[in-house]
Design a protein around this motif. Structure first.
Motif, mmCIF file in Angstrom:
data_model
loop_
_atom_site.group_PDB
_atom_site.id
_atom_site.type_symbol
_atom_site.label_atom_id
_atom_site.label_comp_id
_atom_site.label_asym_id
_atom_site.label_seq_id
_atom_site.Cartn_x
_atom_site.Cartn_y
_atom_site.Cartn_z
ATOM 1 N N PHE A 121 4.159 -14.821 -14.215
ATOM 2 C CA PHE A 121 4.848 -13.696 -13.719
ATOM 3 C C PHE A 121 4.131 -12.507 -13.988
ATOM 4 O O PHE A 121 3.766 -11.517 -13.271
ATOM 5 C CB PHE A 121 6.170 -13.699 -14.074
ATOM 6 C CG PHE A 121 7.079 -12.538 -13.611
ATOM 7 C CD1 PHE A 121 7.473 -12.222 -12.444
ATOM 8 C CD2 PHE A 121 7.333 -11.642 -14.821
ATOM 9 C CE1 PHE A 121 8.071 -11.157 -12.097
ATOM 10 C CE2 PHE A 121 7.916 -10.443 -14.290
ATOM 11 C CZ PHE A 121 8.584 -10.411 -12.647
ATOM 12 N N VAL B 245 0.993 -12.281 -12.004
ATOM 13 C CA VAL B 245 1.033 -12.043 -10.532
ATOM 14 C C VAL B 245 1.639 -10.369 -10.164
ATOM 15 O O VAL B 245 1.361 -10.006 -9.360
ATOM 16 C CB VAL B 245 2.108 -13.069 -9.985
ATOM 17 C CG1 VAL B 245 2.210 -12.826 -8.490
ATOM 18 C CG2 VAL B 245 1.213 -14.382 -10.171
ATOM 19 N N LEU B 246 2.701 -10.185 -11.147
ATOM 20 C CA LEU B 246 3.242 -8.820 -10.927
ATOM 21 C C LEU B 246 2.256 -7.802 -10.981
ATOM 22 O O LEU B 246 1.970 -6.952 -10.049
ATOM 23 C CB LEU B 246 4.389 -8.666 -11.915
ATOM 24 C CG LEU B 246 5.151 -7.304 -11.763
ATOM 25 C CD1 LEU B 246 5.829 -7.215 -10.351
ATOM 26 C CD2 LEU B 246 6.229 -7.144 -12.700
ATOM 27 N N ASN C 281 -0.032 -7.863 -8.263
ATOM 28 C CA ASN C 281 0.685 -7.313 -6.931
ATOM 29 C C ASN C 281 0.743 -5.805 -7.027
ATOM 30 O O ASN C 281 0.372 -4.932 -5.694
ATOM 31 C CB ASN C 281 2.147 -7.760 -6.941
ATOM 32 C CG ASN C 281 2.131 -9.163 -5.993
ATOM 33 O OD1 ASN C 281 1.251 -9.210 -5.278
ATOM 34 N ND2 ASN C 281 3.171 -9.931 -6.291
ATOM 35 N N LEU C 282 1.287 -5.366 -7.905
ATOM 36 C CA LEU C 282 1.086 -3.729 -8.311
ATOM 37 C C LEU C 282 -0.383 -3.063 -8.240
ATOM 38 O O LEU C 282 -0.305 -2.038 -7.633
ATOM 39 C CB LEU C 282 1.891 -3.430 -9.616
ATOM 40 C CG LEU C 282 3.381 -3.910 -9.772
ATOM 41 C CD1 LEU C 282 3.819 -3.631 -11.228
ATOM 42 C CD2 LEU C 282 4.151 -3.040 -8.732
ATOM 43 N N ASP D 142 -1.187 -3.311 -4.437
ATOM 44 C CA ASP D 142 -0.711 -1.823 -3.802
ATOM 45 C C ASP D 142 -1.360 -0.465 -3.730
ATOM 46 O O ASP D 142 -1.694 0.153 -2.734
ATOM 47 C CB ASP D 142 0.880 -1.658 -4.418
ATOM 48 C CG ASP D 142 1.713 -2.820 -3.714
ATOM 49 O OD1 ASP D 142 1.251 -3.449 -2.764
ATOM 50 O OD2 ASP D 142 3.018 -2.759 -3.772
ATOM 51 N N ARG E 147 -4.800 -0.935 -2.321
ATOM 52 C CA ARG E 147 -4.594 -0.733 -0.640
ATOM 53 C C ARG E 147 -4.233 0.593 -0.365
ATOM 54 O O ARG E 147 -4.635 1.308 0.762
ATOM 55 C CB ARG E 147 -3.648 -1.595 -0.092
ATOM 56 C CG ARG E 147 -3.522 -1.998 1.245
ATOM 57 C CD ARG E 147 -2.377 -2.680 1.676
ATOM 58 N NE ARG E 147 -1.116 -1.964 1.219
ATOM 59 C CZ ARG E 147 0.110 -2.620 1.157
ATOM 60 N NH1 ARG E 147 0.397 -3.766 1.592
ATOM 61 N NH2 ARG E 147 1.262 -1.918 0.424
ATOM 62 N N ARG F 133 -5.663 4.643 7.041
ATOM 63 C CA ARG F 133 -4.581 4.899 7.782
ATOM 64 C C ARG F 133 -3.414 5.533 6.819
ATOM 65 O O ARG F 133 -2.948 6.408 7.253
ATOM 66 C CB ARG F 133 -4.204 3.591 8.310
ATOM 67 C CG ARG F 133 -3.707 3.692 9.993
ATOM 68 C CD ARG F 133 -3.595 2.439 10.549
ATOM 69 N NE ARG F 133 -3.192 1.616 9.646
ATOM 70 C CZ ARG F 133 -2.026 0.912 9.766
ATOM 71 N NH1 ARG F 133 -1.539 0.863 10.973
ATOM 72 N NH2 ARG F 133 -2.231 -0.358 9.007
ATOM 73 N N VAL G 80 8.844 -6.269 -4.977
ATOM 74 C CA VAL G 80 7.729 -6.838 -5.657
ATOM 75 C C VAL G 80 7.673 -7.615 -6.799
ATOM 76 O O VAL G 80 7.191 -8.745 -6.964
ATOM 77 C CB VAL G 80 6.760 -5.533 -6.278
ATOM 78 C CG1 VAL G 80 5.455 -6.104 -6.689
ATOM 79 C CG2 VAL G 80 6.454 -4.832 -4.909
ATOM 80 N N VAL G 81 9.116 -7.280 -7.646
ATOM 81 C CA VAL G 81 9.186 -8.434 -8.738
ATOM 82 C C VAL G 81 9.720 -9.728 -8.180
ATOM 83 O O VAL G 81 9.216 -10.653 -8.517
ATOM 84 C CB VAL G 81 10.382 -7.720 -9.488
ATOM 85 C CG1 VAL G 81 10.830 -8.779 -10.605
ATOM 86 C CG2 VAL G 81 9.862 -6.484 -10.328
ATOM 87 N N MET H 273 8.683 -11.039 -5.224
ATOM 88 C CA MET H 273 7.547 -11.790 -4.656
ATOM 89 C C MET H 273 6.760 -12.350 -5.895
ATOM 90 O O MET H 273 5.894 -13.381 -5.497
ATOM 91 C CB MET H 273 6.691 -10.367 -4.036
ATOM 92 C CG MET H 273 6.970 -10.123 -2.679
ATOM 93 S SD MET H 273 6.223 -8.756 -2.159
ATOM 94 C CE MET H 273 4.501 -9.420 -2.077
ATOM 95 N N SER H 274 7.085 -11.924 -7.064
ATOM 96 C CA SER H 274 5.888 -12.178 -8.078
ATOM 97 C C SER H 274 6.377 -13.459 -8.779
ATOM 98 O O SER H 274 5.724 -14.136 -9.591
ATOM 99 C CB SER H 274 5.458 -10.990 -9.099
ATOM 100 O OG SER H 274 5.157 -10.004 -8.326
ATOM 101 N N ILE H 275 7.584 -13.910 -8.337
ATOM 102 C CA ILE H 275 8.178 -15.204 -9.193
ATOM 103 C C ILE H 275 7.905 -16.318 -8.195
ATOM 104 O O ILE H 275 7.939 -16.312 -6.895
ATOM 105 C CB ILE H 275 9.575 -14.946 -9.139
ATOM 106 C CG1 ILE H 275 9.949 -13.733 -10.009
ATOM 107 C CG2 ILE H 275 10.259 -16.092 -9.739
ATOM 108 C CD1 ILE H 275 11.409 -13.251 -10.242
ATOM 109 N N SER H 276 7.282 -17.304 -8.847
ATOM 110 C CA SER H 276 6.845 -18.537 -8.215
ATOM 111 C C SER H 276 8.058 -19.092 -7.579
ATOM 112 O O SER H 276 9.083 -19.136 -7.991
ATOM 113 C CB SER H 276 6.333 -19.531 -9.132
ATOM 114 O OG SER H 276 6.052 -20.779 -8.554
ATOM 115 N N ARG I 242 9.838 -6.566 2.280
ATOM 116 C CA ARG I 242 9.055 -5.565 2.207
ATOM 117 C C ARG I 242 8.139 -5.483 3.625
ATOM 118 O O ARG I 242 7.674 -4.378 4.228
ATOM 119 C CB ARG I 242 7.855 -6.059 1.172
ATOM 120 C CG ARG I 242 7.412 -4.713 0.348
ATOM 121 C CD ARG I 242 6.805 -5.438 -0.909
ATOM 122 N NE ARG I 242 5.400 -5.375 -0.586
ATOM 123 C CZ ARG I 242 4.420 -4.854 -1.131
ATOM 124 N NH1 ARG I 242 4.805 -3.799 -2.079
ATOM 125 N NH2 ARG I 242 3.303 -4.827 -0.900
#
Lengths: 471, 325
Positions: A446, A449-450, A453-454, A457, A460, A466, B152-153, B155-158, B209
């Motif tokens: 977690f 991945v978190l 992900n952040l 973002d 991006r 754009r 986002v949180v 999404m990050s959980i399997s 999202r």
């Protein structure tokens, strides 16, 4: 101490990847359109704090990618009969105690006793049934019932203080470095950072770093005397397993894209630039690959590999090499199923770019196709490549867990979060429940991945023209 | 219109042939049937006779592409490629390595898969769109920011954690529904609640999202400004105008997954012991039953192509501009 260096396939690719990224970093530093967005990334607070966490993971992953065969003491027979096929990494060496201290079977996090009752013979000859003491976890306590809580508190405090001290020292080094470059010097720099006025949000970096270091030292302190996250069925330390899984997770996330990038970039640009039958052929290829559900394609390919491996068992020297090759193959096959998205994006972009005036001008001047692609098209699609790579990463880490759970992921002998969860599934049905393996895998996954992900973002937002114009 | 559809269908044929050749190469050329036989019979100490019998029982004893022992057309039809791969085009999946009719199994097992996948899709859509519209309504406020963070949180959980956690909490601790299993008819409902719930919850993060970006993109359009200028309330603008115009991307996203619903979810079904196509595939993978895996690969790609076809058709129905090109 250190024996011969062993370079596994994935290790070689990891270092290739590392050098490619460094080379790209140097290249990007000279190009304003690539440097500018990165400047935005390191100026965002979210960007830098996730970078700190990600670099912790990357460090562990890199340390775990330097493998060697440990040389044993010289009293081994010299005729070369006894050959160890064990391969350990630099990371294993650093956390040697975690690796060595194996218990008999399950024990809960920070426990001093096993998780199951056993028959034990007392000194006076009677047999009682009770929880036996652990061999290593809390072995230094004279009376666990009385001393345990105090000892945990003491170790925690020591760890937290150590973390604070280290972070205090590194903060001061940072101030000195920042101050050295300007007139105000140390004090000025420190004031600016602490007030949050610096251009790069150093204060956020320091806060994240402090938290990370405190957790790290707390974990080091506790795991030196206990099993921080308990032990698994065969008594192996779960904390160690979770740390070892970092490399697997990172490799799946990064090598997959490394494997697919050349094909995706080359074919995507070719399809968009040349059009005609080349475009048709490339489109046909990726539509065909795309039309097979990814999991099934992976399953089919991995099944075939398994058969190949068991039929040619003699080609693989050790279990580690075997597992490593399977990991590499998994990355390749995941790459095959995931390059199509990027290829389509690049095709569209190349189609747009070939109509741009300066490309038309280059064509009119008679510049070769190869030159045009290299000079004008490729540099202008790099931001798309980068966004895709960063966005795909976390999805791939999650995919690894699911695939390993279905038995078509990494080798069952390899440490990975998917394998940990897979074995935890049976433990959940056990009475009483063994929950720590699952929790450990989840927390580590977690966090990675978190932050990925952040971070993606932020990247991006910084790179997407754009989004930038609409801001 | 009809000409367009026919053209799209014709376009699908070479793709299916490509898939077919790919699976053929994967399953028969990379490893020969001999290897598979040895794998199935146990690796060591397998007699050549045992391998021959195994292959003959399952029809793998023929040559791969060209049978020189046969006469006339038989030279091409009496081969593994024709018998095992080309037959898939008639949806003749043959028998599995454990001697069951794959076609029959599929027709039986697609219903449980649908019973989970369809509710997950519909409820998930409703929840995600409602939530995303809500966020769009409160855009650029703290509600917006925190909702995105929560997404986002999530999404990050399997997905594995959603399943294991949900099963543990709802079934084991609260005893609300059985942990796993399946039943016929309406008795199945109590087994379906939890997987559906978990499917919906697990999809909220990424789904919301995605719809949020869709709506926000739409909100910046000129017609929305015009509608606001006319004095319409924000709610009416969102629900009447934005939602209606965002329907096209939403619809295409839904249409493409519709056929794939048959395939079920590998993980959910095997966790909950639901006899759908997903758990069928997983079992086949674990038993190394290549006939089933091959059939599912082909079926999966057929369904995917049908999905693409439906998307194109739905586009022409919804968006008149597409028909002109």
């Amino acid at each position: 101490m250190m024996g011969g260096l062993v370079i596994l396939w994935t290790d070689a690719l990891v270092f290739l990847l590392l050098s490619v990224s460094i080379a790209f970093g140097i290249y990007a530093a000279g190009k304003e359109h690539l440097r500018g967005p990165w400047r935005l990334v390191v100026r965002s607070r979210m960007g830098v704090s996730t970078l700190v966490i990600l670099s912790f993971y990357v460090t562990v992953g890199l340390l775990d990618s330097i493998h060697f065969e440990p040389a044993y003491s010289t009293d081994q027979p010299a005729d070369g009969q006894v050959q160890s096929t064990e391969v350990v990494s630099l990371f294993d060496r650093l956390v040697q105690p975690l690796r060595d201290r194996q218990e008999k079977t399950y024990s809960a996090p920070l426990a001093t006793h096993l998780y199951a009752k056993e028959n034990m013979e007392q000194p006076d000859g009677t047999v009682i049934r009770d929880y036996p003491r652990l061999q290593y976890g809390g072995a230094h306590l004279a009376d666990p019932e009385r001393d345990w809580a105090a000892d945990i508190t003491r170790l925690s405090l020591i760890g937290l203080v150590k973390g604070l001290v280290v972070s205090f020292v590194s903060a001061n080094i940072l101030f000195a470095l920042l101050g050295g470059r300007r007139r105000g010097g140390y004090a000025e720099a420190a004031r600016e950072v602490l007030r949050g006025k610096s251009e790069i949000p150093w204060r956020t970096v320091l806060v994240t770093l402090t938290l990370l270091l405190m957790v790290l030292f707390w974990a080091i302190e506790l795991s030196s005397r206990y099993h921080l996250l308990g032990t698994d069925k065969v008594g192996e330390d779960v904390f160690y397993q979770a740390l070892k899984s970092i490399r697997t997770g990172l490799l799946i996330g990064t090598l997959t894209t490394l494997v697919m990038l050349p094909a995706a970039i080359l074919l995507g640009i070719m399809a968009g630039y040349f059009r005609g039958w080349i475009d048709d052929l490339i489109q046909y290829t990726y539509t065909t690959l795309n039309s097979i559900p990814g999991v099934l394609l992976i399953a089919a390919a991995i099944l075939m590999l398994q058969i190949y491996m068991s039929n040619h068992a003699d080609e693989f020297n050790s279990l580690v090499e075997r597992a490593d090759l399977r990991l590499l193959f998994l990355c390749i096959i995941l790459g095959v199923t995931s390059w199509t998205g990027l290829c389509r994006l690049l095709r569209g972009e190349a189609m747009k770019l070939r109509e741009v005036d300066y490309v038309q001008a280059a064509v009119a001047f008679g510049v070769g196709h190869f030159q045009i692609i290299l000079r004008h098209i490729l540099p202008n699609v790099l931001h798309i490549v980068m966004i895709t790579v960063v966005l795909d990463f976390s999805g791939l880490v999650l995919a690894e867990a699911v695939l390993s759970y279905v038995n078509i992921g990494v080798d069952p002998t390899m440490n990975s979060w998917g394998n940990m969860i897979n074995s935890a599934r049976l433990e959940m049905a056990r009475e009483p429940v063994v929950w720590w393996s699952l929790l450990a895998a989840m927390i580590f996954m977690f966090t990675l991945v978190l932050s990925a992900n952040l971070f993606s973002d932020v990247v991006r937002d910084a790179f997407d023209p754009r989004l930038r114009s609409s801001r | 219109m009809i000409a367009y559809i026919i053209r799209r269908i014709l376009y699908a044929i070479p793709i299916l042939i490509g898939v077919n050749i790919l699976t053929f190469v994967l399953f028969f050329v990379v490893n020969s049937p001999d290897d598979m036989a040895r794998m199935n019979l146990g690796m060591k100490r397998v007699t050549p006779e045992a391998i021959e019998t195994w292959k003959a029982e399952r029809g793998y004893d023929k040559p791969l592409l060209f049978n020189s022992a046969s006469q006339g057309v038989g030279q091409l039809t009496d081969t593994i490629f024709f018998q095992k791969s080309l037959k898939l085009f008639q949806f003749d999946f043959g028998t599995s390595d454990s001697d069951r009719d794959i076609g029959y199994d599929i027709s039986q097992r697609m219903w449980p898969s649908l019973a989970i996948a369809v509710p997950v899709l519909i409820i998930g859509l409703l929840v995600n769109i409602t939530y995303a519209l809500l966020i769009a309504f409160f855009r650029a406020t703290y509600i917006d920011i925190w909702s995105v963070v929560i997404c986002v949180v999530m999404m990050s959980i399997s997905s594995l954690f959603y399943i294991i956690g949900g099963q543990y909490l709802v079934s084991k601790l609260l005893h609300l529904v059985p942990i796993s299993g399946y039943d016929t008819g309406f008795a199945a409902v109590k087994f379906l609640i939890l997987p559906v719930l978990i499917g919906v919850v697990g999809g909220i993060g990424s789904g919301t999202r995605w719809y949020r970006t869709l709506f926000l993109e739409e909100i910046n359009r000129d017609y929305v400004r015009t509608a606001r200028a006319k004095g319409l309330s924000e709610g009416i603008v969102l629900f009447r105008h934005v939602l209606k115009n965002a329907m096209i991307p939403i619809l295409t996203g839904v249409v493409v997954v519709l056929p794939l619903l048959f395939m079920g979810s590998l993980i959910t079904e095997s966790f909950f012991g639901i006899p759908g196509l997903g758990s069928y595939t997983i079992d086949a993978i674990n038993r190394q039953d290549f006939a089933i895996v091959r059939a599912m690969v082909f079926l999966g790609s057929v369904l995917y192509i049908i999905g693409l076809l439906l998307t194109d058709i739905s586009y022409t129905l919804v968006d008149p501009r597409v028909r002109l090109s």
